[in-house]
Scaffold this motif. Structure first.
Motif, PDB file in Angstrom:
ATOM      1  N   ILE A 110     -11.139   9.697  -4.215  1.00 53.51           N
ATOM      2  CA  ILE A 110     -12.012   9.845  -3.035  1.00 53.51           C
ATOM      3  C   ILE A 110     -11.147  10.273  -1.863  1.00 53.51           C
ATOM      4  O   ILE A 110     -11.029   9.231  -1.020  1.00 53.51           O
ATOM      5  N   THR A 111     -10.546  11.372  -1.539  1.00 50.16           N
ATOM      6  CA  THR A 111      -9.671  11.518  -0.794  1.00 50.16           C
ATOM      7  C   THR A 111     -10.192  11.162   0.654  1.00 50.16           C
ATOM      8  O   THR A 111     -11.530  11.654   0.899  1.00 50.16           O
ATOM      9  N   CYS A 112      -9.608  10.784   1.550  1.00 52.74           N
ATOM     10  CA  CYS A 112     -10.084  10.641   3.115  1.00 52.74           C
ATOM     11  C   CYS A 112     -10.099  11.979   3.808  1.00 52.74           C
ATOM     12  O   CYS A 112     -10.586  11.689   5.078  1.00 52.74           O
ATOM     13  N   CYS A 149     -10.537   3.138   1.615  1.00 48.34           N
ATOM     14  CA  CYS A 149      -9.602   3.997   0.550  1.00 48.34           C
ATOM     15  C   CYS A 149      -9.391   3.352  -1.046  1.00 48.34           C
ATOM     16  O   CYS A 149      -9.148   2.121  -0.961  1.00 48.34           O
ATOM     17  N   PRO A 150      -9.665   4.096  -1.969  1.00 48.86           N
ATOM     18  CA  PRO A 150      -9.484   3.437  -3.325  1.00 48.86           C
ATOM     19  C   PRO A 150      -8.017   2.792  -3.439  1.00 48.86           C
ATOM     20  O   PRO A 150      -8.114   1.882  -4.406  1.00 48.86           O
ATOM     21  N   ALA A 151      -7.248   3.323  -2.897  1.00 50.97           N
ATOM     22  CA  ALA A 151      -5.896   2.544  -3.183  1.00 50.97           C
ATOM     23  C   ALA A 151      -5.733   1.328  -2.616  1.00 50.97           C
ATOM     24  O   ALA A 151      -4.940   0.402  -3.215  1.00 50.97           O
ATOM     25  N   PHE A 154      -4.519   5.581   9.179  1.00 50.61           N
ATOM     26  CA  PHE A 154      -5.268   5.318   8.311  1.00 50.61           C
ATOM     27  C   PHE A 154      -4.659   4.944   6.791  1.00 50.61           C
ATOM     28  O   PHE A 154      -3.768   5.716   6.370  1.00 50.61           O
ATOM     29  N   CYS A 181      -5.710  10.712  -5.712  1.00 51.62           N
ATOM     30  CA  CYS A 181      -6.772   9.957  -4.919  1.00 51.62           C
ATOM     31  C   CYS A 181      -8.078  10.610  -5.643  1.00 51.62           C
ATOM     32  O   CYS A 181      -8.443  11.616  -5.459  1.00 51.62           O
ATOM     33  N   CYS A 191      -0.227   5.417  -0.345  1.00 55.17           N
ATOM     34  CA  CYS A 191      -1.143   6.484  -0.380  1.00 55.17           C
ATOM     35  C   CYS A 191      -1.107   7.426  -1.815  1.00 55.17           C
ATOM     36  O   CYS A 191       0.221   7.806  -1.984  1.00 55.17           O
ATOM     37  N   ILE A 192      -1.852   7.514  -2.673  1.00 50.72           N
ATOM     38  CA  ILE A 192      -1.786   7.978  -3.658  1.00 50.72           C
ATOM     39  C   ILE A 192      -2.065   9.677  -3.874  1.00 50.72           C
ATOM     40  O   ILE A 192      -2.089  10.344  -4.712  1.00 50.72           O
ATOM     41  N   ALA A 193      -2.448  10.252  -2.533  1.00 47.05           N
ATOM     42  CA  ALA A 193      -2.461  11.618  -2.245  1.00 47.05           C
ATOM     43  C   ALA A 193      -3.142  12.441  -3.332  1.00 47.05           C
ATOM     44  O   ALA A 193      -4.419  12.343  -3.633  1.00 47.05           O
ATOM     45  N   PHE A 201       0.750  -1.306  -0.127  1.00 44.82           N
ATOM     46  CA  PHE A 201      -0.110   0.030   0.097  1.00 44.82           C
ATOM     47  C   PHE A 201       0.825   1.193   0.080  1.00 44.82           C
ATOM     48  O   PHE A 201       1.765   1.476   0.574  1.00 44.82           O
TER      49      PHE A 201
END
Ligand code: SF4
Length: 396
Positions: free
Chosen positions: A21-23, A122-124, A103, A19, A14-16, A12
């Motif tokens: 649908i950002t968290c 999280c989409p990633a 997260f 992304c 994070c694609i920041a 994993f």
């Protein structure tokens, strides 16, 4: 102590800013006490236009917890226009709250071992689940039968990963066995081995195959579940782009307008009911293209939610409760996608649409244990369902 996790865990990232649908938006971002103490002494970054006296001044209390107060567009005030975090770019990762640091990781510390997994919000993370079955560690061999419930969980995951069964069959058969174990406590290793033996599973599969729930009842009940879950989010104007179109679609179809029950009737395509049944057939074909994502999503939910530290005295009750919640989560995602398809049946059901609704619905159902218990008791009059209710919403 052993630290275990599924095979995808270390992949994993994070694609920041990429992304979808950002968290950092439309969500409750909690701030733990230690972070809040620290934040009282930290000035807002220079890059933020809305200046306050310290970082704590951007938080508020919601449902008894301290959270970051979102702006009028439901975005975290520290989220920059290019979807990066002002706090991280100004002060580095160490300034983040526990929630933002962890997260989408979920970590459970048991007396025998520590388990880690990633959450589907999280989409990633969903992107890691598209190609092959996730491999989970066989925890029952690590804990050496000190808690038979890990053996139950291993078997339930195996059942879901068995592609000879449809997802619906696997979910329902798993629930039936779990309910039997709950009714026949205390749970023993030999009982578990018996329930999950090839012979018993075969007999159970044959017996449950004779159950036939009218599809119209399943459609109506799943519509109500979706509407109930979404009501507060709709009121607050959250996830509007995802929820509004499908909720409007859901309202178009009152009970009795869905599938005719005789298979031959499904071939006709006149009138709303038959039209919808035609779309349902199309939808069933399209959703099988995403079978692997759903199996991985559900297996991962079983791994991360069925057994949590501290639930030992009523562990089997906790497992049934969580399993019910996972069934609700899945059937609500499926219903959302079906409604999405019925808006314009010519649109293909793409992976991105499937991913969006998995992420959104799992955020909406990301309740803690007490809240799940309260929700189930209030909605169904009793905590534990009869198997008939599971059959109704799964669509046996
Ligand atoms: S949802 Fe996942 S990928 Fe997107 S910003 Fe949050 S952690 Fe990163």
């Amino acid at each position: 102590m052993k630290h275990i996790f599924p095979d995808y865990y270390n992949e994993f990232h994070c694609i920041a800013d990429r992304c979808t649908i950002t968290c950092c938006q439309e969500w409750k971002i909690t701030v733990d006490d230690d972070t809040n103490r620290k934040w009282k002494k930290i000035l807002p970054p220079d890059t933020i236009s809305d200046k306050r006296k310290n970082l704590t001044a951007y938080t508020c209390k919601k449902d008894g917890a301290r959270v970051i107060g979102l702006d009028q567009n439901h975005r975290c005030p520290f989220l920059s226009q290019d979807k990066l975090c002002h706090l991280v770019t100004s002060y580095g990762d160490s300034v983040l709250s526990e929630t933002c640091t962890l997260f989408p990781r979920e970590i459970h510390e048991f007396s025998t071992h520590t388990e880690a997994s990633l959450m589907p919000c999280c989409p990633a993370v969903i992107d890691l689940w598209c190609e092959k079955n996730i491999e989970f560690p066989t925890v029952s061999s690590i804990v050496d039968h000190s808690s038979p419930m890990f053996l139950v969980r291993d078997n339930l995951i195996k059942l879901l990963q068995n592609s000879d069964l449809s997802i619906e069959e696997a979910l329902f058969e798993g629930f039936y066995i779990l309910l039997e174990l709950y009714k026949n406590q205390p749970v023993t290793i030999s009982q578990i081995n018996e329930y999950f033996s090839k012979q018993t599973l075969f007999e159970l599969h044959s017996a449950l195959a004779d159950i036939n729930v009218p599809a119209d009842d399943t459609f109506t009940e799943c519509n109500e579940l979706l509407q109930d879950l979404a009501v507060n989010y709709s009121k607050e104007g959250l996830y509007t782009g995802f929820l509004q179109p499908i909720l409007t679609e859901a309202e178009k179809y009152p009970k009795g307008t869905f599938l005719p029950d005789k298979p031959d009737d499904r071939l006709t395509d006149s009138g709303t009911g038959s039209e919808l049944s035609g779309i349902w057939n199309l939808f069933c074909d399209m959703i099988t293209d995403h079978d692997i994502v759903f199996r991985n999503f559900l297996s991962n939910e079983l791994f991360s939610d069925l057994i949590i530290p501290g639930s030992s005295s009523k562990i089997i009750e906790h497992m049934v409760m969580q399993y019910q919640w996972i069934i609700m989560e899945y059937t609500t995602i499926r219903q959302s996608l079906f409604l999405w398809c019925s808006i314009d049946p010519k649109n293909p059901l793409t992976y991105e649409t499937v991913r969006n609704y998995i992420v959104i619905i799992s955020r909406m159902t990301g309740y803690d244990d007490d809240d799940i218990r309260t929700y189930l008791e209030n909605s169904f009059a009793k905590l534990i369902w009869d198997w008939g209710y599971a059959a109704l919403i799964i669509g046996a």
